[in-house]
Design an enzyme around this catalytic site. Structure first.
Site, PDB file in Angstrom:
ATOM      1  N   PHE A 138       0.824  -1.215   0.000  1.00  0.00           N
ATOM      2  CA  PHE A 138       0.000   0.000   0.000  1.00  0.00           C
ATOM      3  C   PHE A 138       0.853   1.258   0.000  1.00  0.00           C
ATOM      4  O   PHE A 138       1.862   1.350   0.711  1.00  0.00           O
ATOM      5  CB  PHE A 138      -0.892   0.044   1.252  1.00  0.00           C
ATOM      6  CG  PHE A 138      -1.878  -1.075   1.348  1.00  0.00           C
ATOM      7  CD1 PHE A 138      -3.143  -0.960   0.793  1.00  0.00           C
ATOM      8  CD2 PHE A 138      -1.543  -2.258   1.996  1.00  0.00           C
ATOM      9  CE1 PHE A 138      -4.055  -1.996   0.886  1.00  0.00           C
ATOM     10  CE2 PHE A 138      -2.449  -3.298   2.101  1.00  0.00           C
ATOM     11  CZ  PHE A 138      -3.710  -3.163   1.538  1.00  0.00           C
ATOM     12  N   ASP A 139       0.431   2.227  -0.788  1.00  0.00           N
ATOM     13  CA  ASP A 139       0.896   3.597  -0.612  1.00  0.00           C
ATOM     14  C   ASP A 139       0.172   4.139   0.626  1.00  0.00           C
ATOM     15  O   ASP A 139      -0.867   3.608   1.030  1.00  0.00           O
ATOM     16  CB  ASP A 139       0.535   4.417  -1.853  1.00  0.00           C
ATOM     17  CG  ASP A 139       0.851   5.884  -1.690  1.00  0.00           C
ATOM     18  OD1 ASP A 139       1.932   6.199  -1.193  1.00  0.00           O
ATOM     19  OD2 ASP A 139      -0.025   6.716  -2.036  1.00  0.00           O
ATOM     20  N   LYS A 140       0.713   5.178   1.257  1.00  0.00           N
ATOM     21  CA  LYS A 140       0.077   5.699   2.458  1.00  0.00           C
ATOM     22  C   LYS A 140      -0.900   6.827   2.149  1.00  0.00           C
ATOM     23  O   LYS A 140      -2.108   6.688   2.325  1.00  0.00           O
ATOM     24  CB  LYS A 140       1.120   6.194   3.479  1.00  0.00           C
ATOM     25  CG  LYS A 140       0.477   6.710   4.788  1.00  0.00           C
ATOM     26  CD  LYS A 140       1.526   7.196   5.771  1.00  0.00           C
ATOM     27  CE  LYS A 140       2.092   8.543   5.402  1.00  0.00           C
ATOM     28  NZ  LYS A 140       1.102   9.654   5.548  1.00  0.00           N
ATOM     29  N   VAL A 196      -1.390  -1.216  -4.201  1.00  0.00           N
ATOM     30  CA  VAL A 196      -2.601  -0.412  -4.064  1.00  0.00           C
ATOM     31  C   VAL A 196      -2.193   1.042  -3.880  1.00  0.00           C
ATOM     32  O   VAL A 196      -1.550   1.402  -2.890  1.00  0.00           O
ATOM     33  CB  VAL A 196      -3.449  -0.879  -2.854  1.00  0.00           C
ATOM     34  CG1 VAL A 196      -4.785  -0.146  -2.835  1.00  0.00           C
ATOM     35  CG2 VAL A 196      -3.669  -2.384  -2.898  1.00  0.00           C
TER      36      VAL A 196
END
Length: 624
Positions: free
Chosen positions: A312-314, A513
């Site tokens: 995941f990106d934040k 994501v």
């Protein structure tokens, strides 16, 4: 050619005509005792029914494909040779009737796409310079035109509201039926419905360039994209069908039983096997489309089902992406100057942190738009260096400050650490070589993220990773809240790609994501790229899966749907193969004949279709 087109167009009518002739024949035999009418009716029924089947067989042969229709055609000719008109009539009717039911049920699986295309606006009311309106074809609307949208009408373009207020149902874009308020400066999308109010919209995208048009095109293309199972079955059928012909020939040569050889041809038709995988694929993709989840084809569905690692990106993914300035620390008496310079420099960027500073400056009534920038350089993953009002201004993170040989005092370092420990992202502002301000910017973690990540684990995800350009302390703070397994911070886009490649090299199946904009390289590199965004062009084009309403519940549903679709495909393949084995064993044992075998064969086609149709409503019940 005209005859072929006529027959193809009226195949359903032919099916019912054949059914009537068969009924007439049996009534004549059992109620009137007239064998002649019985034989003539069934013979005519056979001839009429075999014509559309033979046409399909011929067309397939022209394309160098030995089709199921060829097997049936040969079987009917053989039945005629031995005088089994009842067998040939029933076999051809069952085949045509099976195709009729197949098309009916398949059309239901494509209902989501039909409903999308039916929502496509065809006209638009364009506001002319004199204030009058003119209704024109939607294809004639140009970028920059002002379009009037009234209550109950479909918005015909992508654009920005310049006048009016109302509520739009954006289910066609996001899958979420809740009405969204639209006011001046709000973005709107073609294909959405204005359920209340009125709007004047300035068109930014028209025709095939609109988000809605791209969604329809994407889903239609996806339903025609074959999965690994479909490709395997296509290859299998290329060899299987000729093999059945050879087996039937050998059966005759060894047994001298012509009827038995013809029966082998009929029972060997792999109809359920051929249709089983495509119908599962279509139904699964249609289910996703109704919920605002765009899955680009059966191959993507296969790969998605095998994912064990989610990366995941934040910002904007695990967090809301609606950042706000929560803390301001100034180090001289010119706070307004520092804020104005920072806002002006950040106007060059579309990064969420930069937007937060601009919004804060606007809220503080700071005039920064009139400032002039002479030179500027954007440094990926670090910030921006620019010349504003003849002074060098550096706005970015600690890495950028150190790269420009700007050191922090002990107090500034302590302030920086405190902000990071509180979970804030930090933007440092340096003017003329001195640090003048530090902004703490907070971005709330998505409320549903923690629960959704647990659901992903329960559904089969084994490893959850966060890759972010934010600082390590803030990243750790967010990861701890969500139960993330592994965190890597202060990364530039190319470094994120290297981590994705490293996971893949370790044998993991990786889904990335992100928001579909800054993370496009990682989205393209991962086994599956998932864009949690509101339909940006980059998200649609780069990603394998697009979650239009950007929700974690949609992510969980998409993952479960992929697994369910692949399982459904396997079920259909098992059903199809089991039926073929049953028929052949029944033929050997002597309790399966041509007509009864064809009935079981056609029934098996319907079974796999109805099994696949369960996917259409998957996710409506909690038991799913």
């Amino acid at each position: 050619m005209k005859v072929q087109l006529f027959i193809q167009k009226h195949t359903n009518h032919i099916t019912w005509l054949v059914a009537g002739l068969i009924i007439l024949g049996y009534l004549s035999k059992y109620f009137l005792g007239n064998i002649l009418i019985y034989q003539v009716s069934l013979a005519v029924a056979s001839i009429i029914a075999v014509v559309p089947i033979a046409i399909h067989a011929y067309q397939a042969l022209m394309a160098k494909v030995v089709s199921i229709e060829l097997l049936v055609t040969i079987a009917v000719i053989g039945a005629f040779i031995i005088g089994e008109y009842n067998e040939s009539a029933i076999v051809t009717f069952l085949f045509l009737f099976g195709n009729f039911l197949e098309q009916k049920t398949l059309s239901k699986t494509r209902a989501s796409i039909k409903s999308l295309t039916e929502m496509t606006p065809t006209t638009a009311e364009v506001v002319r310079n004199d204030g009058s309106t003119e209704e024109i074809e939607v294809d004639d609307v140009e970028v920059g035109d002002i379009v009037l949208v009234k209550t109950g009408a479909a918005i015909p373009v992508d654009g920005v509201v310049v006048e009016g207020n109302g509520y739009a149902n954006e289910a066609a874009i996001t899958g979420e039926s809740r009405a969204v308020n639209k006011a001046v400066t709000s973005s709107v999308y073609s294909g959405t419905i204005l359920s209340d109010g009125f709007l004047k919209v300035k068109a930014t995208k028209v025709g095939d360039d609109t988000t809605f048009a791209k969604i329809v095109e994407l889903v239609e293309d996806a339903q025609d994209t074959k999965s690994h199972a479909e490709k395997f079955i296509d290859r299998f059928a290329q060899y299987y069908t000729p093999a059945v012909l050879i087996i039937a020939l050998l059966t005759y040569l060894f047994s001298h039983d012509f009827k038995l050889a013809i029966t082998v041809l009929v029972l060997g038709c792999p109809g359920a096997l051929v249709i089983g995988a495509p119908v599962s694929n279509v139904a699964g993709i249609g289910n996703g489309a109704k919920k605002g989840i765009l899955i680009k084809g059966g191959e993507v569905m296969d790969s998605f089902a095998k994912i064990d690692t989610f990366v995941f990106d934040k910002t904007g993914t695990l967090t809301q992406g609606t950042t706000t300035v929560s803390k301001r620390i100034y180090y001289d008496d010119h706070s307004k100057t520092a804020l104005a310079f920072a806002a002006k420099v950040e106007s060059l960027s579309d990064h969420p942190l930069g937007r937060a500073i601009q919004q804060y400056a606007t809220a503080q009534h700071i005039e920064y738009q009139s400032l002039k920038i002479n030179n500027n350089t954007t440094i990926k993953g670090q910030g921006i260096v620019a010349e504003v009002a003849d002074q060098q201004v550096i706005v970015g993170n600690l890495k950028l400050m150190l790269a420009k040989h700007i050191s922090l005092t002990t107090q500034q370092q302590a302030d920086l650490q405190q902000l990071q420990e509180q979970g804030s992202s930090v933007v440092i502002v340096a003017i003329a070589g001195d640090i003048t301000a530090i902004f703490g910017i907070s971005d709330e973690v998505r409320s549903e993220a923690a629960t959704a990540l647990k659901a992903l684990r329960k559904s089969g995800a084994k490893h959850l990773v966060m890759l972010t350009g934010d600082n390590q302390v803030t990243a750790n703070y967010v990861a701890k809240q969500l139960g993330i397994d592994e965190v890597h911070a202060e990364l530039m886009p190319d470094q994120k790609v290297e981590f994705v490649k490293a996971f893949q090299a370790a044998g993991r199946k990786v889904a990335f994501v992100g928001d579909g904009i800054n993370d496009s390289p990682s989205l393209a590199t991962a086994d599956i790229g998932i864009a949690m965004g509101s339909g940006t062009d980059v998200a649609i084009e780069t990603s394998d899966v697009v979650l239009m309403k950007s929700s974690f519940s949609a992510l969980v549903h998409a993952y479960r749907l992929a697994k369910k679709t692949v399982l459904n495909t396997k079920e259909n393949i098992i059903i199809a193969i089991s039926v073929v084995i049953f028929l052949l064993l029944g033929l050997i044992a002597g309790f399966i004949y041509m007509a009864s075998g064809m009935f079981v064969h056609e029934a098996s086609i319907l079974v796999v279709i109805f099994n696949a149709m369960r996917l259409i409503n998957y996710g409506k019940k909690t038991s799913d």
